[in-house]
Design a protein around this motif. Structure first.
Motif, PDB file in Angstrom:
ATOM      1  N   LEU A  32      -0.879   4.759  -8.749  1.00  0.00           N
ATOM      2  CA  LEU A  32      -1.264   4.677  -7.343  1.00  0.00           C
ATOM      3  C   LEU A  32      -0.677   5.871  -6.605  1.00  0.00           C
ATOM      4  CD1 LEU A  32      -0.546   0.890  -6.628  1.00  0.00           C
ATOM      5  CD2 LEU A  32      -2.746   1.934  -7.197  1.00  0.00           C
ATOM      6  N   GLY A  33      -1.501   6.491  -5.756  1.00  0.00           N
ATOM      7  CA  GLY A  33      -1.040   7.598  -4.931  1.00  0.00           C
ATOM      8  C   GLY A  33      -1.128   7.250  -3.457  1.00  0.00           C
ATOM      9  N   ASP A  34      -1.102   8.265  -2.621  1.00  0.00           N
ATOM     10  CA  ASP A  34      -1.110   8.068  -1.172  1.00  0.00           C
ATOM     11  C   ASP A  34      -2.328   7.261  -0.722  1.00  0.00           C
ATOM     12  OD1 ASP A  34       1.052   9.706  -1.416  1.00  0.00           O
ATOM     13  OD2 ASP A  34       0.240  11.374  -0.245  1.00  0.00           O
ATOM     14  N   MET A  35      -2.079   6.268   0.108  1.00  0.00           N
ATOM     15  CA  MET A  35      -3.095   5.420   0.735  1.00  0.00           C
ATOM     16  C   MET A  35      -3.836   4.542  -0.267  1.00  0.00           C
ATOM     17  SD  MET A  35      -2.476   6.294   3.793  1.00  0.00           S
ATOM     18  CE  MET A  35      -1.504   7.637   4.494  1.00  0.00           C
ATOM     19  N   GLU A  36      -3.194   4.224  -1.391  1.00  0.00           N
ATOM     20  CA  GLU A  36      -3.818   3.363  -2.403  1.00  0.00           C
ATOM     21  C   GLU A  36      -3.004   2.092  -2.602  1.00  0.00           C
ATOM     22  OE1 GLU A  36      -6.075   6.608  -5.253  1.00  0.00           O
ATOM     23  OE2 GLU A  36      -4.102   5.884  -5.854  1.00  0.00           O
ATOM     24  N   THR A  93       0.101 -10.137 -12.554  1.00  0.00           N
ATOM     25  CA  THR A  93      -0.047  -9.951 -13.999  1.00  0.00           C
ATOM     26  C   THR A  93       0.446  -8.573 -14.436  1.00  0.00           C
ATOM     27  OG1 THR A  93      -2.308  -9.138 -13.704  1.00  0.00           O
ATOM     28  CG2 THR A  93      -2.029 -11.503 -14.102  1.00  0.00           C
ATOM     29  N   VAL A  94       1.022  -7.815 -13.495  1.00  0.00           N
ATOM     30  CA  VAL A  94       1.465  -6.451 -13.807  1.00  0.00           C
ATOM     31  C   VAL A  94       2.838  -6.187 -13.199  1.00  0.00           C
ATOM     32  CG1 VAL A  94      -0.889  -5.547 -13.918  1.00  0.00           C
ATOM     33  CG2 VAL A  94       0.364  -5.479 -11.748  1.00  0.00           C
ATOM     34  N   ASN A  95       3.464  -5.126 -13.675  1.00  0.00           N
ATOM     35  CA  ASN A  95       4.613  -4.524 -13.019  1.00  0.00           C
ATOM     36  C   ASN A  95       4.156  -3.244 -12.331  1.00  0.00           C
ATOM     37  OD1 ASN A  95       6.947  -6.200 -13.913  1.00  0.00           O
ATOM     38  ND2 ASN A  95       6.339  -5.505 -15.949  1.00  0.00           N
ATOM     39  N   ALA A  96       4.821  -2.888 -11.252  1.00  0.00           N
ATOM     40  CA  ALA A  96       4.579  -1.601 -10.597  1.00  0.00           C
ATOM     41  C   ALA A  96       5.930  -0.998 -10.264  1.00  0.00           C
ATOM     42  CB  ALA A  96       3.736  -1.781  -9.338  1.00  0.00           C
ATOM     43  N   ILE A  97       6.141   0.244 -10.680  1.00  0.00           N
ATOM     44  CA  ILE A  97       7.433   0.889 -10.511  1.00  0.00           C
ATOM     45  C   ILE A  97       7.235   2.259  -9.877  1.00  0.00           C
ATOM     46  CG2 ILE A  97       7.438   1.951 -12.808  1.00  0.00           C
ATOM     47  CD1 ILE A  97      10.436   1.206 -12.968  1.00  0.00           C
ATOM     48  N   ALA A  98       8.173   2.646  -9.012  1.00  0.00           N
ATOM     49  CA  ALA A  98       8.082   3.937  -8.334  1.00  0.00           C
ATOM     50  C   ALA A  98       8.369   5.068  -9.323  1.00  0.00           C
ATOM     51  CB  ALA A  98       9.066   3.985  -7.171  1.00  0.00           C
ATOM     52  N   GLU A  99       7.420   5.988  -9.448  1.00  0.00           N
ATOM     53  CA  GLU A  99       7.598   7.162 -10.296  1.00  0.00           C
ATOM     54  C   GLU A  99       8.348   8.261  -9.565  1.00  0.00           C
ATOM     55  OE1 GLU A  99       5.966   8.194 -13.765  1.00  0.00           O
ATOM     56  OE2 GLU A  99       6.860   6.204 -13.695  1.00  0.00           O
ATOM     57  N   GLU A 100       8.382   8.172  -8.254  1.00  0.00           N
ATOM     58  CA  GLU A 100       9.132   9.085  -7.393  1.00  0.00           C
ATOM     59  C   GLU A 100       9.459   8.322  -6.122  1.00  0.00           C
ATOM     60  OE1 GLU A 100       5.441  11.426  -5.233  1.00  0.00           O
ATOM     61  OE2 GLU A 100       5.921  11.984  -7.309  1.00  0.00           O
ATOM     62  N   ILE A 105       0.855  -1.179   0.000  1.00  0.00           N
ATOM     63  CA  ILE A 105       0.000   0.000   0.000  1.00  0.00           C
ATOM     64  C   ILE A 105       0.896   1.235   0.000  1.00  0.00           C
ATOM     65  CG2 ILE A 105      -1.793   1.271   1.239  1.00  0.00           C
ATOM     66  CD1 ILE A 105      -2.621  -1.427   2.499  1.00  0.00           C
ATOM     67  N   VAL A 106       0.651   2.154  -0.924  1.00  0.00           N
ATOM     68  CA  VAL A 106       1.453   3.369  -1.008  1.00  0.00           C
ATOM     69  C   VAL A 106       1.039   4.312   0.119  1.00  0.00           C
ATOM     70  CG1 VAL A 106       2.127   5.331  -2.431  1.00  0.00           C
ATOM     71  CG2 VAL A 106       1.628   3.127  -3.510  1.00  0.00           C
ATOM     72  N   LEU A 107       1.967   4.587   1.035  1.00  0.00           N
ATOM     73  CA  LEU A 107       1.693   5.561   2.083  1.00  0.00           C
ATOM     74  C   LEU A 107       1.996   6.973   1.598  1.00  0.00           C
ATOM     75  CD1 LEU A 107       3.122   3.763   5.258  1.00  0.00           C
ATOM     76  CD2 LEU A 107       0.753   3.871   4.470  1.00  0.00           C
ATOM     77  N   LYS A 108       3.072   7.073   0.810  1.00  0.00           N
ATOM     78  CA  LYS A 108       3.451   8.371   0.260  1.00  0.00           C
ATOM     79  C   LYS A 108       4.213   8.152  -1.033  1.00  0.00           C
ATOM     80  CE  LYS A 108       5.745  12.738   1.398  1.00  0.00           C
ATOM     81  NZ  LYS A 108       6.536  13.476   2.408  1.00  0.00           N
ATOM     82  N   GLY A 109       3.862   8.917  -2.077  1.00  0.00           N
ATOM     83  CA  GLY A 109       4.577   8.801  -3.342  1.00  0.00           C
ATOM     84  C   GLY A 109       3.637   8.481  -4.486  1.00  0.00           C
ATOM     85  N   LYS A 110       4.223   8.037  -5.594  1.00  0.00           N
ATOM     86  CA  LYS A 110       3.468   7.744  -6.808  1.00  0.00           C
ATOM     87  C   LYS A 110       4.052   6.504  -7.463  1.00  0.00           C
ATOM     88  CE  LYS A 110       1.992   9.946 -11.157  1.00  0.00           C
ATOM     89  NZ  LYS A 110       2.140  11.156 -12.009  1.00  0.00           N
ATOM     90  N   VAL A 111       3.199   5.554  -7.797  1.00  0.00           N
ATOM     91  CA  VAL A 111       3.615   4.282  -8.388  1.00  0.00           C
ATOM     92  C   VAL A 111       2.850   4.073  -9.697  1.00  0.00           C
ATOM     93  CG1 VAL A 111       3.600   1.768  -8.104  1.00  0.00           C
ATOM     94  CG2 VAL A 111       4.227   3.239  -6.173  1.00  0.00           C
ATOM     95  N   ARG A 112       3.577   3.674 -10.733  1.00  0.00           N
ATOM     96  CA  ARG A 112       2.951   3.399 -12.033  1.00  0.00           C
ATOM     97  C   ARG A 112       2.763   1.889 -12.184  1.00  0.00           C
ATOM     98  NH1 ARG A 112       5.363   2.638 -17.218  1.00  0.00           N
ATOM     99  NH2 ARG A 112       7.357   3.306 -16.356  1.00  0.00           N
ATOM    100  N   VAL A 113       1.527   1.481 -12.459  1.00  0.00           N
ATOM    101  CA  VAL A 113       1.193   0.066 -12.655  1.00  0.00           C
ATOM    102  C   VAL A 113       0.948  -0.139 -14.145  1.00  0.00           C
ATOM    103  CG1 VAL A 113      -0.384  -1.808 -12.058  1.00  0.00           C
ATOM    104  CG2 VAL A 113       0.167  -0.052 -10.358  1.00  0.00           C
TER     105      VAL A 113
END
Length: 206
Positions: free
Chosen positions: A69-73, A89-96, A47-55
């Motif tokens: 995904l953003g905060d609390m998602e 079935t996906v990749n998720a990478i930190a955008e920041e 779960i993203v507490l802080k930041g931005k993740v691209r799925v």
């Protein structure tokens, strides 16, 4: 940060609060780090507490953006995997730079039945993701790529500036660099944007 998560999700059950503090861990990740990798078993709900993740999903040299995904998602596809013991079935990478809450999957399903607030969180996650994906499907089906590209640039802009290469945009929109370059030149000709050195300036958001 865990307390912020508990407060924002309105987790009122003290027993669940205690379980979170005992079993969840918090990790930090730098921009570009993989949070979730394709074809790996989901052992931890992230779960993203802080930041931005691209799925996204990848097919050969193309990437298809699923959502951010953003905060609390959390990633709905990963959440569903927690109930089935299956591979991602996906990749998720930190955008920041990101701060991530990690919960072992063995707790996720049990909490869903034991705690109303956790059930609300998972239900809302599935519902919001479903609505978003239906909307994205409609956009893919009915909106021309030129319009999708421009809307995407507007959404990604910081101070009306986008620092993404043509190749990166092509990957994220599931097309080729040549197509993106051609559409960007058309948008520039229509005075919607200006193409600079390694940046795109939005001139007209309408």
């Amino acid at each position: 940060m865990l307390n912020d998560f508990i407060t924002q999700l309105q987790i009122t059950e003290e027993e669940l609060q205690d379980e979170l503090r005992q079993n969840a861990t918090i990790t930090t990740h730098k921009k570009g780090d993989f949070i979730i990798k394709y074809d790996q078993y989901i052992k931890v709900l992230k779960i993203v507490l802080k930041g931005k993740v691209r799925v996204y999903q990848k097919n050969e040299n193309r990437e298809i953006l699923i959502y951010y995904l953003g905060d609390m998602e959390t990633c709905t596809l990963s959440l569903s995997a927690c109930f089935e013991d299956c591979k991602s079935t996906v990749n998720a990478i930190a955008e920041e730079n990101c701060t991530i809450l990690n919960i072992p999957v063995r707790f996720v399903q049990d909490w869903n039945f034991k705690y109303k607030s956790w059930n609300t969180f998972t239900t809302n996650t599935f519902r919001e993701s479903y609505n978003y994906l239906i909307n994205q499907y409609s956009i893919l089906a009915f909106q021309p790529l030129k319009d999708r590209l421009f809307d995407y640039l507007v959404s990604e802009a910081s101070n009306l500036t986008v620092n993404k290469s043509h190749q990166q945009l092509a990957k994220e929109l599931g097309t080729t660099r040549e197509v993106i370059s051609r559409l960007l030149k058309t948008l520039e000709k229509n005075n919607k944007l200006h193409l600079g050195q390694k940046e795109i300036q939005i001139l007209d958001k309408s």
